[in-house]
Structures are given as C-alpha cells and as structure tokens.
Design a protein around this motif. Structure first.
Motif, mmCIF file in Angstrom:
data_model
loop_
_atom_site.group_PDB
_atom_site.id
_atom_site.type_symbol
_atom_site.label_atom_id
_atom_site.label_comp_id
_atom_site.label_asym_id
_atom_site.label_seq_id
_atom_site.Cartn_x
_atom_site.Cartn_y
_atom_site.Cartn_z
ATOM 1 N N ASP A 142 -12.437 -5.482 -11.884
ATOM 2 C CA ASP A 142 -12.452 -6.024 -10.397
ATOM 3 C C ASP A 142 -13.464 -4.948 -9.697
ATOM 4 O O ASP A 142 -14.008 -5.500 -8.967
ATOM 5 N N ILE A 143 -13.735 -3.773 -10.352
ATOM 6 C CA ILE A 143 -14.726 -2.911 -9.854
ATOM 7 C C ILE A 143 -16.280 -2.991 -10.343
ATOM 8 O O ILE A 143 -17.072 -3.424 -9.473
ATOM 9 N N ILE A 144 -16.265 -3.250 -11.706
ATOM 10 C CA ILE A 144 -17.538 -3.279 -12.259
ATOM 11 C C ILE A 144 -17.992 -4.662 -12.936
ATOM 12 O O ILE A 144 -19.038 -4.619 -13.501
ATOM 13 N N GLY A 145 -16.941 -5.585 -12.669
ATOM 14 C CA GLY A 145 -17.126 -6.953 -13.767
ATOM 15 C C GLY A 145 -18.170 -7.771 -12.975
ATOM 16 O O GLY A 145 -18.491 -7.576 -11.956
ATOM 17 N N ASP A 146 -18.405 -9.159 -13.570
ATOM 18 C CA ASP A 146 -19.335 -9.861 -13.140
ATOM 19 C C ASP A 146 -18.562 -11.187 -12.677
ATOM 20 O O ASP A 146 -17.623 -11.739 -13.692
ATOM 21 N N GLU A 147 -18.782 -11.595 -11.250
ATOM 22 C CA GLU A 147 -17.909 -12.624 -10.574
ATOM 23 C C GLU A 147 -17.978 -13.787 -11.368
ATOM 24 O O GLU A 147 -16.983 -14.521 -11.478
ATOM 25 N N GLN A 148 -19.289 -14.362 -11.926
ATOM 26 C CA GLN A 148 -19.641 -15.418 -12.731
ATOM 27 C C GLN A 148 -18.445 -15.509 -13.918
ATOM 28 O O GLN A 148 -17.889 -16.589 -14.016
ATOM 29 N N LYS A 149 -18.391 -14.461 -14.542
ATOM 30 C CA LYS A 149 -17.630 -14.379 -15.976
ATOM 31 C C LYS A 149 -16.048 -14.450 -15.557
ATOM 32 O O LYS A 149 -15.436 -14.968 -16.319
ATOM 33 N N LEU A 150 -15.805 -13.634 -14.429
ATOM 34 C CA LEU A 150 -14.420 -13.725 -14.310
ATOM 35 C C LEU A 150 -13.895 -14.733 -13.519
ATOM 36 O O LEU A 150 -12.655 -15.013 -13.759
ATOM 37 N N GLY A 151 -14.671 -15.443 -12.800
ATOM 38 C CA GLY A 151 -14.276 -16.831 -12.483
ATOM 39 C C GLY A 151 -13.624 -16.579 -11.069
ATOM 40 O O GLY A 151 -12.685 -17.335 -10.577
ATOM 41 N N LYS A 152 -13.694 -15.439 -10.509
ATOM 42 C CA LYS A 152 -13.079 -14.908 -9.224
ATOM 43 C C LYS A 152 -13.655 -14.002 -8.721
ATOM 44 O O LYS A 152 -14.580 -13.327 -9.373
ATOM 45 N N PRO A 153 -13.677 -13.579 -7.216
ATOM 46 C CA PRO A 153 -14.373 -12.567 -6.724
ATOM 47 C C PRO A 153 -14.192 -11.306 -7.083
ATOM 48 O O PRO A 153 -12.816 -10.904 -7.544
ATOM 49 N N VAL A 154 -15.083 -10.259 -7.204
ATOM 50 C CA VAL A 154 -14.807 -8.927 -7.490
ATOM 51 C C VAL A 154 -14.485 -8.065 -6.474
ATOM 52 O O VAL A 154 -14.617 -8.591 -5.248
ATOM 53 N N LYS A 155 -14.104 -7.004 -6.698
ATOM 54 C CA LYS A 155 -13.780 -5.757 -5.493
ATOM 55 C C LYS A 155 -12.584 -6.401 -4.506
ATOM 56 O O LYS A 155 -12.730 -6.000 -3.391
ATOM 57 N N SER A 156 -11.851 -7.000 -5.111
ATOM 58 C CA SER A 156 -10.679 -7.550 -4.412
ATOM 59 C C SER A 156 -9.776 -6.691 -3.973
ATOM 60 O O SER A 156 -9.110 -6.489 -3.111
ATOM 61 N N GLN A 196 -7.132 -3.223 -0.167
ATOM 62 C CA GLN A 196 -6.443 -1.801 -0.160
ATOM 63 C C GLN A 196 -5.491 -1.653 -1.045
ATOM 64 O O GLN A 196 -4.246 -1.043 -0.992
ATOM 65 N N LYS A 197 -5.757 -2.465 -2.247
ATOM 66 C CA LYS A 197 -4.518 -2.229 -3.277
ATOM 67 C C LYS A 197 -4.853 -1.059 -4.281
ATOM 68 O O LYS A 197 -5.798 -0.401 -4.521
ATOM 69 N N VAL A 198 -3.428 -0.429 -4.444
ATOM 70 C CA VAL A 198 -3.397 0.696 -5.210
ATOM 71 C C VAL A 198 -3.531 0.260 -6.783
ATOM 72 O O VAL A 198 -2.686 -0.304 -7.204
ATOM 73 N N THR A 199 -4.460 0.849 -7.555
ATOM 74 C CA THR A 199 -4.833 0.625 -8.772
ATOM 75 C C THR A 199 -4.892 1.798 -9.644
ATOM 76 O O THR A 199 -5.004 2.952 -9.076
ATOM 77 N N TYR A 200 -4.863 1.625 -10.852
ATOM 78 C CA TYR A 200 -5.061 2.888 -11.709
ATOM 79 C C TYR A 200 -6.367 3.437 -11.580
ATOM 80 O O TYR A 200 -6.495 4.841 -11.245
ATOM 81 N N PRO A 201 -7.601 2.696 -11.548
ATOM 82 C CA PRO A 201 -8.679 3.522 -10.823
ATOM 83 C C PRO A 201 -8.833 4.345 -9.563
ATOM 84 O O PRO A 201 -9.195 5.347 -9.277
ATOM 85 N N TYR A 202 -7.756 3.554 -8.687
ATOM 86 C CA TYR A 202 -7.795 4.332 -7.328
ATOM 87 C C TYR A 202 -6.952 5.786 -7.572
ATOM 88 O O TYR A 202 -7.409 6.726 -6.862
ATOM 89 N N PHE A 203 -5.925 5.832 -8.592
ATOM 90 C CA PHE A 203 -5.486 6.917 -8.714
ATOM 91 C C PHE A 203 -6.239 8.190 -9.586
ATOM 92 O O PHE A 203 -6.169 9.156 -9.155
ATOM 93 N N GLN A 261 0.861 -1.299 -0.101
ATOM 94 C CA GLN A 261 -0.009 0.012 -0.031
ATOM 95 C C GLN A 261 0.785 1.139 0.028
ATOM 96 O O GLN A 261 0.238 2.165 0.110
ATOM 97 N N GLY A 262 2.209 1.065 -0.152
ATOM 98 C CA GLY A 262 3.004 2.263 0.060
ATOM 99 C C GLY A 262 3.196 3.108 -1.167
ATOM 100 O O GLY A 262 4.035 4.008 -1.422
ATOM 101 N N ILE A 263 2.528 2.525 -2.137
ATOM 102 C CA ILE A 263 2.777 3.198 -3.401
ATOM 103 C C ILE A 263 1.849 4.617 -3.710
ATOM 104 O O ILE A 263 0.847 4.529 -3.314
ATOM 105 N N THR A 264 2.741 5.556 -3.962
ATOM 106 C CA THR A 264 2.048 6.940 -4.158
ATOM 107 C C THR A 264 2.077 7.770 -5.363
ATOM 108 O O THR A 264 1.840 8.521 -5.493
ATOM 109 N N LYS A 265 2.837 6.941 -6.286
ATOM 110 C CA LYS A 265 3.103 7.604 -7.787
ATOM 111 C C LYS A 265 2.460 6.761 -8.466
ATOM 112 O O LYS A 265 2.601 5.420 -8.730
#
Ligand code: GRG
Length: 301
Positions: free
Chosen positions: A231-245, A250-257, A171-175
C-alpha cells in the motif's frame, strides 16, 4: 529466478483451475433472480489471486490427498473471501469504489444487492463444502470437521470478529499487540482454515493439523504486513486498487508502528518461521507449500 517464474506459472494454472470450477458453481440454469446471480458472479469472477483456494489444494497434496476432492472446499473459501470483500467495500464499512481493478459490487449493483450477493456467497460456501462428501466420497466425519472450522474461522471468533475489532479500534490502536489481534483474525484465520481444510481432506493427524496451523498463522501475518507495505510502495496498476489508502485513512499499520524496513524484515522472519514449522512436521510432499511461502513474500500485488 527461473524457479520463481516456473512456480508463478504453476500458481497461474492452479488459479485457472479454480476459476473454471467457480464458473460451474453458479450455473446459469439456477432459478435465481438474474441480478443476484450476476452480482455474485461479478465479484467472484473479478480476477482475485485465488490464494486461499490454492492453499486448500496444496495442503491436500502436501499430505498425499486428492486435489480434485479438495476442490469443492477450495471454492467454498473463495466464496467466503469474496463475500467479505464485497461487504468490506460497502459505504457502511470501508466505502471503496474499486476492488480487483473493477468498480466495487455496490457501485454496479447497488448496496442492497451487494449485501444479498455477499449473503448468498457465504451460504453457498457451506453447500460447496458438503460436495466434498457427496461428489468425492470424502468421509462425512472429515467434512463435518471442515464445516465446523469454516464457521469458526470465518465467524465471530474468526474473520468477522477481526473486522469488528478493526472497526472498533479505528485510529485508537496504540499497541502492536492490538494490531496483531486484528490481523490474526481478519487475515490469518481464513488462511489457517484453508490449510487445515486441505489437511482434513487428506485425513491429516492432529500433529499435522497443528503444523499447518502454525504455518498458516505466520504466513497470514506475513501476508498482511506485505499488503501494508504494498500500500506504500506498490504499483496501483498491478494491485488493482489505489495505493497510499492506509495513509489517507490514517490507518494504523505495521509500517506505521515499526517503519518500512523493519516491516520488510518482519515479513522475511515470519516466512522463515512458517517454513520451519512445516519442515519439522515431515509431511509427505511439503515442497509446493514451502515454495508458496517464498512466492508470497516476493509478491508485488
Ligand atoms: C466484512 C466480515 C467482513 C470482513 C472483511 C476481507 C476483509 C474482512 C477486509 C478487506 C480488507 C483487508 C485488507 C483484509 C485483509 C485480508 C486481505 C489482505 C485481503 C485481500 O486478499 P487478497 O490479496 O485479495 O488475496 P484477492 O483480490 O487477490 O483475492
């Protein structure tokens, strides 16, 4: 939309071709402990999209090369990608229970066997690369370049380095630049390898390899940002893994920035940039690679 679904069908048929060859790559006749072979097969045949191997095949074709001769290298990159997922899911890394819609490897076979299955897949990948020469007569010099690049793009200077930077950053990524370094290595490097390897199979020139590299880096970043968006707006069924992970961890992602909308815009811009690089290179048959770029931008899983 008709062209999209037709291209989607083409991609599905290419994925089937890769899967049929993957089944043969780890034959039951091997004198290998049963649970190791099962564990390798479990993740390899768990139904990934097979995008990287398809990129190897399409890059070879874009340059007038043989897809059949590119197949051993296509299998190799899927083995490396699968090993990275198996290890990434381990408790010491992301500690995930589901991948490709199934329980993760260590949940089924235990941590020790999952580590070994990953190790064996990585090692087998280099064997598979050699078969482009042994089985299809691709000149040894080109296969040597592919081997060299596989260790570069998948190793410390590539994907493993990206994974390490991700772990150290947490979580230390700031840039945004720090995040891009991680994406370029963790995600784009295997994509760049796949495209360049297809190019090598077809005997690409340095200028053509450069164009494939530029295409791959832009496409890889677009692919990762799309992954974060899904991961924010996808369908869990289609992705085969949980969303909002990402949010939960608390991962820093492009949408977060930069937010969701700006991220969607960035995916479009990067896709356009990737396609421009390829168009300017005047490759003999670039159409499928160009279609692939659009297809990835519209993907929902
Ligand atoms: C453990 C050395 C090591 C590296 C791990 C692959 C990886 C690096 C981490 C997994 C998490 C992640 C988000 C990686 C970025 C690349 C990415 C988007 C992988 C998923 O690729 P897809 O969507 O997966 O092509 P499928 O399952 O379709 O093959």
């Amino acid at each position: 939309m008709k062209t999209t679904s037709t291209f989607g069908e083409y991609i599905a048929s290419q994925a089937e071709r890769v899967e049929a060859a993957l089944i043969e790559a780890l034959p039951a006749s091997w004198d290998v402990p049963g649970s190791l072979r099962e564990s390798m097969n479990y993740s390899l045949m768990a139904g990934g999209k097979r995008l990287r191997p398809i990129m190897v095949l399409e890059a070879a074709e874009a340059l007038g090369g043989s897809q059949a001769a590119a197949l051993p290298v296509a299998l190799a990159i899927e083995m490396v990608h699968t090993y990275s997922l198996v290890h990434d899911d381990l408790p010491a890394m992301d500690n995930d229970d589901y991948r490709r819609g199934k329980l993760t490897n260590h949940k089924v076979y235990g941590e020790a066997m999952a580590i070994l299955a990953g190790d064996a897949l990585l090692t087998q990948a280099f064997y598979s690369v050699t078969q482009a020469h042994r089985g299809f007569g691709i000149p040894a010099e080109r296969v040597l370049a592919i081997t060299e690049e596989l260790s570069f793009y998948a190793g410390a200077r590539g994907m493993v380095g990206g994974q390490a930077a991700d772990m150290l950053g947490e979580q230390g990524i700031t840039k945004l630049e720090e995040l891009e370094f991680i994406h370029l290595h963790k995600t784009s490097d295997l994509i760049v390898f796949s495209l360049r390897a297809g190019g090598h199979i077809a005997g690409a020139t340095e200028a053509q390899l450069n164009a494939l590299t530029e295409f791959g880096y832009a496409l890889g970043l677009a692919f990762q940002i799309q992954d974060d968006i899904l991961d924010i707006i996808g369908d869990e069924q289609k992705l085969g893994k949980p969303v909002k992970s990402d949010e939960k961890q608390q991962k820093v992602t492009y949408p977060y920035f930069i937010g969701l909308e700006a991220s969607e815009q960035k995916v479009k811009e990067l896709t356009k940039q990737a396609k421009t690089a390829l168009i300017q290179a005047n490759l003999p048959n670039p159409d499928r690679l160009l279609q692939l770029a659009d297809y990835l931008m519209q993907r929902d899983h």
